[in-house]
Motif scaffolding. Structure first.
Motif, PDB file in Angstrom:
ATOM      1  N   ILE A  44       0.904  -1.145   0.118  1.00 46.01           N
ATOM      2  CA  ILE A  44      -0.224  -0.015  -0.036  1.00 46.01           C
ATOM      3  C   ILE A  44       0.906   1.272  -0.058  1.00 46.01           C
ATOM      4  O   ILE A  44       0.626   2.272  -0.793  1.00 46.01           O
ATOM      5  N   ALA A  45       1.972   1.325   0.766  1.00 43.70           N
ATOM      6  CA  ALA A  45       2.746   2.233   1.217  1.00 43.70           C
ATOM      7  C   ALA A  45       3.385   2.650  -0.313  1.00 43.70           C
ATOM      8  O   ALA A  45       3.479   3.998  -0.775  1.00 43.70           O
ATOM      9  N   PHE A  54     -10.166   7.860   5.523  1.00 46.07           N
ATOM     10  CA  PHE A  54      -9.173   8.748   6.304  1.00 46.07           C
ATOM     11  C   PHE A  54      -8.080   8.435   6.401  1.00 46.07           C
ATOM     12  O   PHE A  54      -7.083   9.020   6.548  1.00 46.07           O
ATOM     13  N   VAL A  55      -7.883   6.851   6.547  1.00 46.02           N
ATOM     14  CA  VAL A  55      -6.402   6.447   6.479  1.00 46.02           C
ATOM     15  C   VAL A  55      -5.542   6.513   5.189  1.00 46.02           C
ATOM     16  O   VAL A  55      -4.402   7.007   5.301  1.00 46.02           O
ATOM     17  N   GLY A 111      -9.923  -3.053   6.504  1.00 46.54           N
ATOM     18  CA  GLY A 111      -8.566  -2.795   6.988  1.00 46.54           C
ATOM     19  C   GLY A 111      -8.359  -1.363   6.202  1.00 46.54           C
ATOM     20  O   GLY A 111      -8.938  -0.968   5.187  1.00 46.54           O
ATOM     21  N   TYR A 112      -7.000  -0.712   6.832  1.00 49.55           N
ATOM     22  CA  TYR A 112      -6.765   0.362   6.158  1.00 49.55           C
ATOM     23  C   TYR A 112      -8.012   1.412   5.824  1.00 49.55           C
ATOM     24  O   TYR A 112      -7.728   2.187   5.118  1.00 49.55           O
ATOM     25  N   GLY A 113      -8.347   1.622   7.196  1.00 53.47           N
ATOM     26  CA  GLY A 113      -9.828   2.439   6.869  1.00 53.47           C
ATOM     27  C   GLY A 113     -11.357   1.784   6.755  1.00 53.47           C
ATOM     28  O   GLY A 113     -12.016   2.426   7.060  1.00 53.47           O
ATOM     29  N   LEU A 114     -11.167   0.770   5.899  1.00 51.24           N
ATOM     30  CA  LEU A 114     -12.142   0.211   5.597  1.00 51.24           C
ATOM     31  C   LEU A 114     -12.864  -0.813   6.691  1.00 51.24           C
ATOM     32  O   LEU A 114     -12.132  -1.361   7.046  1.00 51.24           O
ATOM     33  N   PHE A 126      -3.063  -3.479   6.922  1.00 47.67           N
ATOM     34  CA  PHE A 126      -3.155  -3.992   5.571  1.00 47.67           C
ATOM     35  C   PHE A 126      -4.688  -4.094   5.135  1.00 47.67           C
ATOM     36  O   PHE A 126      -5.597  -3.640   5.789  1.00 47.67           O
ATOM     37  N   ILE A 127      -4.649  -4.305   3.887  1.00 48.90           N
ATOM     38  CA  ILE A 127      -6.104  -4.563   3.145  1.00 48.90           C
ATOM     39  C   ILE A 127      -6.529  -5.900   2.959  1.00 48.90           C
ATOM     40  O   ILE A 127      -5.661  -6.825   2.628  1.00 48.90           O
TER      41      ILE A 127
END
Ligand code: IMP
Ligand code: MG
Length: 186
Positions: A18-19, A47-48, A159-162, A173-174
């Motif tokens: 992701i990064a 938001f993340v 994940g990662y905001g979701l 992570f997603i």
């Protein structure tokens, strides 16, 4: 210590993947849109992603202003109700601004279509969009994003905001939710 995945959640994109992709997206955005941007973050799911993206934009030479809007179509379910509701509005005037919409997932397209329409009605000079994830097979209205992090199959991710019914937003992570676990959060 690295924590284990929650039960029923398999890693789809790692924090490192992701990064790397966020950094690439920021480069693509800056080369296309220039440095003068008002980033409109669609809450809550992005938001993340938005927090990482605006810092990547800064590293890539764009010092963006940021505002937030809350749009909702899901309730507690994993299928969209088809009805987009604005539950918290922007605080900035977008008239004449170069806007970048940032959202988590493009699915039916209703949320993004609603956001485009709202921003254009309010006189934004230009509107581009950056979506972390795209599920092209789920599209119900004809709208596409200008920048997409990853295209995925039509499966439910967290994940990662979701979230799934308000859980899992803090996973770094997603993850893909195994079908028998999507019921648990309803
Ligand atoms: P659309 O309006 O159907 O395009 O749906 C987009 C919105 O639905 C996203 O901004 C998310 O908030 C939510 N969404 C769609 N798919 C998922 C998913 O797999 N996990 C969590 N939220 C999702
Ligand atoms: Mg959303």
């Amino acid at each position: 210590m690295v924590g284990a995945n929650p039960a029923g959640v398999d890693t789809l994109f790692s924090a490192e993947q992701i990064a790397g992709r966020v950094e690439e997206l920021a480069g693509e955005i800056v080369s296309r849109s220039g440095a003068d941007l008002l980033v409109v973050v669609i809450l809550k799911g992005s938001f993340v992603f938005a927090a990482d993206l605006i810092r990547a934009l800064e590293r890539n030479g764009a010092s963006a202003r940021v505002d937030f809007i809350t749009l909702s179509s899901y309730g507690e379910a994993t299928e969209s109700s088809g009805n987009v509701v604005l539950t918290h509005d922007l605080s900035e005037d977008v008239n004449g601004q170069n806007v970048l919409i940032v959202d988590d997932i493009l699915e039916s397209g209703r949320t993004l279509e609603f956001a485009y329409r709202t921003l254009r009605e309010r006189g934004a000079a230009t509107v581009l969009s950056c979506l972390l994830l795209d599920k092209p097979e789920k599209r119900a209205v004809p709208v596409e994003a200008d920048f997409v992090g990853f295209s995925i199959a039509p499966e439910f991710v967290v994940g990662y905001g979701l979230d799934l019914a308000h859980r899992y937003r803090g996973l770094p992570f997603i993850g893909r939710v195994q079908p028998d676990h999507t019921e648990a959060g309803r």
